[in-house]
Design a protein around this motif. Structure first.
Motif, PDB file in Angstrom:
ATOM      1  N   PRO A  27      -6.399   4.088   8.785  1.00 44.04           N
ATOM      2  CA  PRO A  27      -7.455   3.087   8.607  1.00 44.04           C
ATOM      3  C   PRO A  27      -6.925   1.656   8.697  1.00 44.04           C
ATOM      4  O   PRO A  27      -7.609   0.769   9.222  1.00 44.04           O
ATOM      5  N   SER A  28      -5.707   1.448   8.202  1.00 46.32           N
ATOM      6  CA  SER A  28      -5.151   0.104   8.244  1.00 46.32           C
ATOM      7  C   SER A  28      -4.897  -0.325   9.688  1.00 46.32           C
ATOM      8  O   SER A  28      -5.056  -1.491  10.041  1.00 46.32           O
TER       9      SER A  28
ATOM     10  N   LYS B 290      -3.499  -7.216  -1.811  1.00 52.96           N
ATOM     11  CA  LYS B 290      -2.699  -6.360  -0.946  1.00 52.96           C
ATOM     12  C   LYS B 290      -2.639  -4.937  -1.457  1.00 52.96           C
ATOM     13  O   LYS B 290      -2.294  -4.025  -0.721  1.00 52.96           O
TER      14      LYS B 290
ATOM     15  N   TRP C 146     -10.617  -1.288   3.418  1.00 53.13           N
ATOM     16  CA  TRP C 146     -11.645  -0.539   4.138  1.00 53.13           C
ATOM     17  C   TRP C 146     -12.401   0.418   3.238  1.00 53.13           C
ATOM     18  O   TRP C 146     -13.250   1.158   3.680  1.00 53.13           O
TER      19      TRP C 146
ATOM     20  N   LYS D  21      -5.147   8.338   5.031  1.00 54.01           N
ATOM     21  CA  LYS D  21      -5.899   7.498   4.102  1.00 54.01           C
ATOM     22  C   LYS D  21      -5.426   6.053   4.103  1.00 54.01           C
ATOM     23  O   LYS D  21      -6.153   5.161   3.688  1.00 54.01           O
ATOM     24  N   ILE D  22      -4.179   5.818   4.523  1.00 52.31           N
ATOM     25  CA  ILE D  22      -3.672   4.450   4.481  1.00 52.31           C
ATOM     26  C   ILE D  22      -3.308   3.925   5.865  1.00 52.31           C
ATOM     27  O   ILE D  22      -3.903   2.954   6.337  1.00 52.31           O
TER      28      ILE D  22
ATOM     29  N   LEU E 293       0.828  -1.209   0.000  1.00 54.30           N
ATOM     30  CA  LEU E 293       0.000   0.000   0.000  1.00 54.30           C
ATOM     31  C   LEU E 293       0.862   1.260   0.000  1.00 54.30           C
ATOM     32  O   LEU E 293       0.489   2.271  -0.583  1.00 54.30           O
TER      33      LEU E 293
END
Lengths: 255, 268
Positions: free
Chosen positions: A173-174, B99, B104, A169-170, A152
């Motif tokens: 939330p992750s 991946k 989400w 944004k990454i 990501l």
């Protein structure tokens, strides 16, 4: 499927009812002195009385405030700090040993320090609760940020996302499943420490109420306080898991 | 857009300018030479496939083209500029779609990620998202989360997000490697028709020789340990390609034989 679920619910209620009945039985048979052990009937009556004259409501709000503010401070600081530490490998290796020293430190050992610093004040309670509640959140956030799928980050690089966008944004939330489970653990810690601080510093709340009732041998009032504390723990945990379900909908929706 | 089309039509211009250029590229990773002295020119609009035995550095070459790795010596350039970091107009389709998507976010949300970063105004996004999802054949799945989609659908979604970047070049790393044969063939045709519309340059890494011939204008084969170019074939098969007739074409069979022998020799 729903049918078995209902059955399990009924069974769990039956267990709770059975325990209350047992309590009533022990009280009725006077196996313990009624001065120390009131039956559920008398505890309930004390609860109702406390709410009708407003005192218990006031104490409940007091405890909820201590708990909530401490938890809020711990959440904001814990997540921000955790994000900072977790998003850089260098930071993680610098700071991790210090964290490992501070984390297992019993919060009760911090209380005298906090009293020396802040006196017997609300500020002391806020500090102690926040200090105790920050660890689950901080460590969960550090772990969550460290465990973001590297792919990501490559997607982010290829899109030229800003550092801030990558965090919001990454990474955030992750890491959210970890963070939310940390927040739930912290909630319990906050309640425990709110009660401890109220007892030690005489701050208005259920902890103080429970202590005074015990000292005055008002055992029904004491039990009413304990029941309320249990209810607070139960209801807040329930609310938290509802929030969790809502926020992590994407996780459970597999097929 | 027009300039690219023009270049395609005039062979003299095509000879001059390459879009992606490797010049004497060597890459060492962890004390090992992974890629050695690779020089390669990819013309605008060209569909280049890279094949090779496993461990020959196909994916590494793609990551160099993407700017995710920097060469130890030599250089990689895009439109004449050195490739020092990933570029927004070079989109990467990763093999592990599971991946590379945000679990989400819904399908629409995943496409929106690219639109947000290129700074498209919020009001214009929904229409563009619909258009892109329709393009990759997911018009009715906008509200689904990746976990609710099949592997083929997830890969389509990743392609939609890449197209949202409006790339000049698309770098695809064994994009269909994890999919079943039927889904794979369907997606091959869809990619070809998508590219027909967008005219983007493609580097496509695969271990499937037939896939490489079927899709490409050109197939480059790498030799392993260290990775270097062993074969460079022009694919002169008529377009549009067809799953049945193209694969039965004698030229297709000849190329397949040639590449098969190359792989066999490279593994020996």
């Amino acid at each position: 499927m729903n049918w078995t679920l209902t059955l399990w619910r009924l069974a769990s209620f039956a267990v709770a009812a059975g325990l209350i009945a047992l309590w009533q039985l022990i009280a009725n048979l006077k196996l313990a002195s009624p001065v120390f052990l009131p039956g559920p009937d008398r505890a309930w009556a004390a609860l109702m009385r406390g709410f009708s004259n407003g005192t218990l409501l006031e104490k409940t709000i007091g405890t909820l405030e201590h708990m909530f503010y401490g938890w809020l401070v711990a959440s904001v600081v814990g997540i921000a700090l955790g994000a900072m530490i977790g998003s850089s490998r260098a930071m993680r290796s610098y700071v991790a040993p210090s964290l490992e020293f501070l984390r297992p430190l019993p919060v009760s050992a911090i209380i005298p320090v906090a009293i020396a610093l802040f006196g017997l004040t609300q500020g002391m309670a806020l500090f102690v609760i926040a200090f105790g509640a920050i660890w689950p959140m901080l460590l969960a956030t550090v772990h969550g940020f460290g465990a973001v799928e590297p792919r990501l980050y490559e997607v982010a690089r290829s899109l030229h996302m800003s550092r801030l966008a990558v965090i919001f944004k990454i990474a955030l939330p992750s890491a959210s499943p970890d963070i939310i489970s940390g927040m739930r653990l912290s909630l319990t810690v906050s309640l425990i420490l709110a009660v401890v601080c109220e007892i030690l510093a005489g701050l208005d709340g259920l902890g103080h109420w429970v202590l005074l009732s015990a000292r005055a041998f008002r055992s029904p009032d004491l039990f009413a306080g304990v029941i309320l504390l249990g209810a607070i723990g139960y209801v807040t945990a329930l609310a938290m898991s509802l929030v969790e379900q809502r926020l992590l909908r994407w996780r459970t929706s597999g097929h | 857009m027009t300039s690219i089309a023009l270049r395609k039509d005039t062979p003299s211009a095509q000879l001059e300018k390459s879009q992606i250029a490797f010049s004497h590229v060597t890459l060492d990773l962890g004390g090992k030479t992974i890629i050695e002295n690779v020089s390669l020119d990819v013309k605008p609009g060209e569909f280049l496939c890279i094949i090779g035995a496993s461990g020959c550095g196909k994916t590494t070459a793609l990551r160099l083209a993407a700017g995710l790795y920097q060469p130890t010596s030599g250089n990689v350039s895009f439109d004449g500029e050195p490739m020092r970091a990933p570029r927004r107009d070079v989109a990467i389709v990763f093999q592990d779609y599971g991946k590379a998507l945000l679990p989400w976010r819904t399908a629409a949300g995943n496409v929106a990620l690219a639109l947000e970063t290129i700074g498209m105004p919020k009001a214009q996004r929904p229409a563009r998202i619909d258009e892109l999802l329709k393009k990759v054949g997911l018009p009715h799945h906008a509200a689904k989360y990746p976990a609710e989609m099949s592997g083929g659908m997830q890969q389509r979604l990743q392609i939609a997000r890449c197209l949202a970047q409006e790339p000049k070049a698309l770098l695809m790393d064994e994009p269909f490697g994890a999919l079943d044969a039927m889904t794979r063939q369907g997606l091959q045709d869809e990619v070809l028709s998508l590219l027909d519309a967008s005219k983007a340059t493609v580097i496509f890494v695969t271990h499937d020789l037939e896939e490489a011939i079927y899709l490409g204008d050109r197939v480059v084969g790498l030799l392993p340990h260290p990775g270097r170019i062993g074969i460079d074939l022009k694919i002169n098969l008529p377009r549009p390609r067809d799953q049945l007739t193209t694969r039965e074409n004698p030229e297709f069979l000849r190329l397949r034989r040639e590449l098969f022998d190359f792989i066999k020799a490279s593994e020996a």
